[in-house]
Design a protein around this motif. Structure first.
Motif, PDB file in Angstrom:
ATOM      1  N   PRO A   1      70.501  36.930 104.251  1.00  0.00           N
ATOM      2  CA  PRO A   1      69.798  36.406 105.427  1.00  0.00           C
ATOM      3  C   PRO A   1      68.744  35.379 105.041  1.00  0.00           C
ATOM      4  O   PRO A   1      68.070  35.503 104.029  1.00  0.00           O
ATOM      5  N   ASN A   2      68.626  34.326 105.864  1.00  0.00           N
ATOM      6  CA  ASN A   2      67.577  33.327 105.676  1.00  0.00           C
ATOM      7  C   ASN A   2      66.746  33.155 106.947  1.00  0.00           C
ATOM      8  O   ASN A   2      65.981  32.218 107.080  1.00  0.00           O
TER       9      ASN A   2
ATOM     10  N   GLU B   1      64.794  36.980 112.627  1.00  0.00           N
ATOM     11  CA  GLU B   1      65.222  37.600 113.875  1.00  0.00           C
ATOM     12  C   GLU B   1      66.730  37.765 113.926  1.00  0.00           C
ATOM     13  O   GLU B   1      67.466  37.100 113.222  1.00  0.00           O
ATOM     14  N   GLU B   2      67.163  38.659 114.786  1.00  0.00           N
ATOM     15  CA  GLU B   2      68.586  38.871 114.973  1.00  0.00           C
ATOM     16  C   GLU B   2      69.181  37.704 115.754  1.00  0.00           C
ATOM     17  O   GLU B   2      68.518  37.081 116.587  1.00  0.00           O
ATOM     18  N   GLY B   3      70.462  37.433 115.518  1.00  0.00           N
ATOM     19  CA  GLY B   3      71.099  36.285 116.133  1.00  0.00           C
ATOM     20  C   GLY B   3      71.118  36.321 117.647  1.00  0.00           C
ATOM     21  O   GLY B   3      70.986  35.299 118.306  1.00  0.00           O
ATOM     22  N   ASP B   4      71.241  37.520 118.236  1.00  0.00           N
ATOM     23  CA  ASP B   4      71.318  37.602 119.684  1.00  0.00           C
ATOM     24  C   ASP B   4      70.033  37.126 120.347  1.00  0.00           C
ATOM     25  O   ASP B   4      70.026  36.759 121.513  1.00  0.00           O
ATOM     26  N   ASN B   5      68.943  37.155 119.626  1.00  0.00           N
ATOM     27  CA  ASN B   5      67.670  36.713 120.181  1.00  0.00           C
ATOM     28  C   ASN B   5      67.483  35.212 120.076  1.00  0.00           C
ATOM     29  O   ASN B   5      66.476  34.679 120.506  1.00  0.00           O
ATOM     30  N   LEU B   6      68.424  34.532 119.433  1.00  0.00           N
ATOM     31  CA  LEU B   6      68.266  33.107 119.208  1.00  0.00           C
ATOM     32  C   LEU B   6      69.314  32.288 119.957  1.00  0.00           C
ATOM     33  O   LEU B   6      69.688  31.211 119.550  1.00  0.00           O
TER      34      LEU B   6
ATOM     35  N   ARG C   1      69.889  24.562 108.641  1.00  0.00           N
ATOM     36  CA  ARG C   1      70.890  24.148 109.616  1.00  0.00           C
ATOM     37  C   ARG C   1      71.760  25.323 110.050  1.00  0.00           C
ATOM     38  O   ARG C   1      72.158  25.442 111.197  1.00  0.00           O
ATOM     39  N   PHE C   2      72.044  26.224 109.094  1.00  0.00           N
ATOM     40  CA  PHE C   2      72.822  27.423 109.365  1.00  0.00           C
ATOM     41  C   PHE C   2      71.896  28.621 109.169  1.00  0.00           C
ATOM     42  O   PHE C   2      71.368  28.834 108.079  1.00  0.00           O
ATOM     43  N   LEU C   3      71.723  29.401 110.218  1.00  0.00           N
ATOM     44  CA  LEU C   3      70.803  30.528 110.169  1.00  0.00           C
ATOM     45  C   LEU C   3      71.592  31.831 110.047  1.00  0.00           C
ATOM     46  O   LEU C   3      72.435  32.140 110.880  1.00  0.00           O
ATOM     47  N   VAL C   4      71.320  32.591 109.002  1.00  0.00           N
ATOM     48  CA  VAL C   4      71.986  33.872 108.775  1.00  0.00           C
ATOM     49  C   VAL C   4      70.953  34.981 108.948  1.00  0.00           C
ATOM     50  O   VAL C   4      69.858  34.922 108.382  1.00  0.00           O
ATOM     51  N   PHE C   5      71.325  36.014 109.720  1.00  0.00           N
ATOM     52  CA  PHE C   5      70.387  37.059 110.068  1.00  0.00           C
ATOM     53  C   PHE C   5      70.732  38.370 109.366  1.00  0.00           C
ATOM     54  O   PHE C   5      71.801  38.523 108.776  1.00  0.00           O
ATOM     55  N   LYS C   6      69.808  39.320 109.464  1.00  0.00           N
ATOM     56  CA  LYS C   6      69.964  40.591 108.750  1.00  0.00           C
ATOM     57  C   LYS C   6      71.166  41.382 109.218  1.00  0.00           C
ATOM     58  O   LYS C   6      71.703  42.203 108.473  1.00  0.00           O
ATOM     59  N   ASN C   7      71.594  41.178 110.461  1.00  0.00           N
ATOM     60  CA  ASN C   7      72.754  41.918 110.964  1.00  0.00           C
ATOM     61  C   ASN C   7      74.081  41.264 110.586  1.00  0.00           C
ATOM     62  O   ASN C   7      75.133  41.693 111.030  1.00  0.00           O
ATOM     63  N   GLY C   8      74.029  40.177 109.793  1.00  0.00           N
ATOM     64  CA  GLY C   8      75.253  39.521 109.343  1.00  0.00           C
ATOM     65  C   GLY C   8      75.692  38.351 110.182  1.00  0.00           C
ATOM     66  O   GLY C   8      76.638  37.646 109.821  1.00  0.00           O
ATOM     67  N   SER C   9      75.058  38.125 111.326  1.00  0.00           N
ATOM     68  CA  SER C   9      75.463  37.024 112.187  1.00  0.00           C
ATOM     69  C   SER C   9      74.907  35.701 111.680  1.00  0.00           C
ATOM     70  O   SER C   9      73.934  35.658 110.926  1.00  0.00           O
TER      71      SER C   9
END
Length: 422
Positions: A285-286, A289-294, A306-314
């Motif tokens: 993750p970089n 926040e979780e992807g659903d919040n973004l 440019r590419f955002l990776v979150f703790k949940n893998g999204s």
């Protein structure tokens, strides 16, 4: 006459290679071998003045404690080097690196904890390597990568708890492997070794002594067919969401790719993006926040990358454009192995985007060829999904199905996803 004889003897002595006083040097012309035997001499170090033409050097059964980078500088033509039963604990980097003709190296029965593994990169002629009965705790994955001619490898009676998958793959001629009497940790990290021992044609003597030291419930059990390890390869699934403000038309689409994986142990998720002729690898993750919040476009401006990776893998891609077209691969990795799923993402303004993209992508109708273990790798599944996105409605589609409605709009964007399970 006596004078001429003396001169001739003196000339021969001067031409003969030197031999340390404590050693015995013998020439075997039949086999073009020149042996320097310095064993059983109570030596504390490698003697100086070794014959430069020596092809075999025996220093076994002494009290040598260390080897320096220049210990064998005078005997670069060695084919056999025997150092067993000494007290060697320190070996300088580069000690063996220039012995390019070396075929046999025996360092067994010493006190070695740190071996100069990268010296082996230059020993491409090596056929026998004995490091048994030492204090080695680890072997780098690439340690033997250049030993294409190695036949016999001895690593038994050390302190190895794990060996990396693929450690022995680069040695096509390997016929004998000794790894018994090591304190293996029988976690999922040795799952591959268990399978390798069951299927490999390489001889591994004393298999009953290849046992688990940890965990406690497996201590003393043989690392073989009857050992039950609660491990499984990852299973990975990819889904995606489009994100557009309900009232404001953004300059580009925002795309969220959700990667979920299960396995024992729980897999880590990594991403690889191949777009615009470049490859980007993200190993964790970089973004916090979780992807659903973004899903709202404004939030992207607050996060780097440019590419955002979150703790949940999204992973989220803001303002998706033509430059972002390419292959997005989610890889799930655990101690047992890895699996991945890829999507080919493209934008199109065609009235029949699926037809256009299929014509330009021949591989879309063909499964990827990959040789796998049938018991562990199910047959690859291929899906083709076309999603119509609108700037006024948010939709969600998964790779196992599609939920969408065609909406009339002037400038239509299409996202084409080709999902591959491997």
């Amino acid at each position: 006459m006596d004078l001429l004889f003396c001169l001739a003897v003196a000339f021969l002595v001067a031409e003969a290679p030197a031999c340390p006083e404590v050693c015995v040097c013998v020439a075997r012309k039949t086999y073009s071998r020149h042996i320097a035997d310095c064993s059983y001499k109570d030596l504390r170090a490698v003697p100086a003045g070794l014959p430069s033409n020596a092809t075999t050097l025996t220093l076994s059964v002494n009290r040598i404690t260390s080897l320096r980078e220049d210990s064998f500088v005078d005997v670069a033509n060695l084919q056999g080097l025997w150092l067993t039963y000494n007290e060697i604990s320190t070996i300088g980097k580069g000690t063996f690196g220039f012995l390019a003709q070396l075929k046999n190296l025996d360092l067994s029965h010493n006190h070695i904890t740190d071996f100069p593994w990268w010296d082996l990169q230059n020993l491409t002629a090596l056929e026998l390597l004995k490091l048994s009965n030492n204090r080695l705790e680890k072997v780098p994955l690439e340690a033997f990568s250049m030993l294409k001619d190695l036949r016999s490898l001895w690593l038994n009676d050390n302190r190895l708890t794990v060996l990396s998958e693929g450690t022995f793959d680069s040695m096509p001629l390997l016929s004998l492997l000794q790894i018994n009497n090591n304190p293996f940790n029988c976690s999922c990290k040795v799952w591959w070794l268990k399978r390798w021992l069951e299927s490999s044609s390489v001889s591994t003597p004393q298999k009953d002594s290849i046992t688990c030291a940890t965990p406690k419930n497996l201590k003393g059990l043989t690392l073989g067919r009857n050992l039950d390890l609660d491990c499984s390869l990852p299973s990975v699934q990819l889904s995606y969401h489009s994100s557009l403000d309900n009232s404001v038309l953004h300059d580009g689409l925002s795309l969220l790719l959700d990667c979920s994986a299960v396995g024992k142990p729980q897999p880590e998720i990594r991403w690889k993006i191949q777009a615009s002729g470049q490859t980007v690898v993200i190993n964790g993750p970089n973004a916090e926040e979780e992807g659903d919040n973004l899903l709202a476009g404004a939030r992207f401006e607050e996060s780097p990358g440019r590419f955002l990776v979150f703790k949940n893998g999204s992973m989220a891609i803001s303002k998706f454009s033509k430059t972002d077209e390419g292959i997005y691969t989610c890889q799930a990795v655990n101690d047992v192995g890895s699996r991945e799923v890829s999507v080919n993402v493209a934008l199109s303004s065609s009235e029949n985007p699926a037809d256009d993209l299929l014509q330009n992508n021949i591989q879309a109708s063909k499964p990827r060829a990959k040789s796998c273990d049938k018991d562990e790798f199910p047959k690859s599944e291929e899906k083709i999904v076309v999603i119509y996105l609108t700037p006024t409605v948010s939709k969600t589609t998964t790779i196992r199905g599609i939920l969408w409605e065609p909406w009339p709009w002037g400038s239509m964007f299409t996202v084409f996803l080709l999902a591959l399970y491997t």
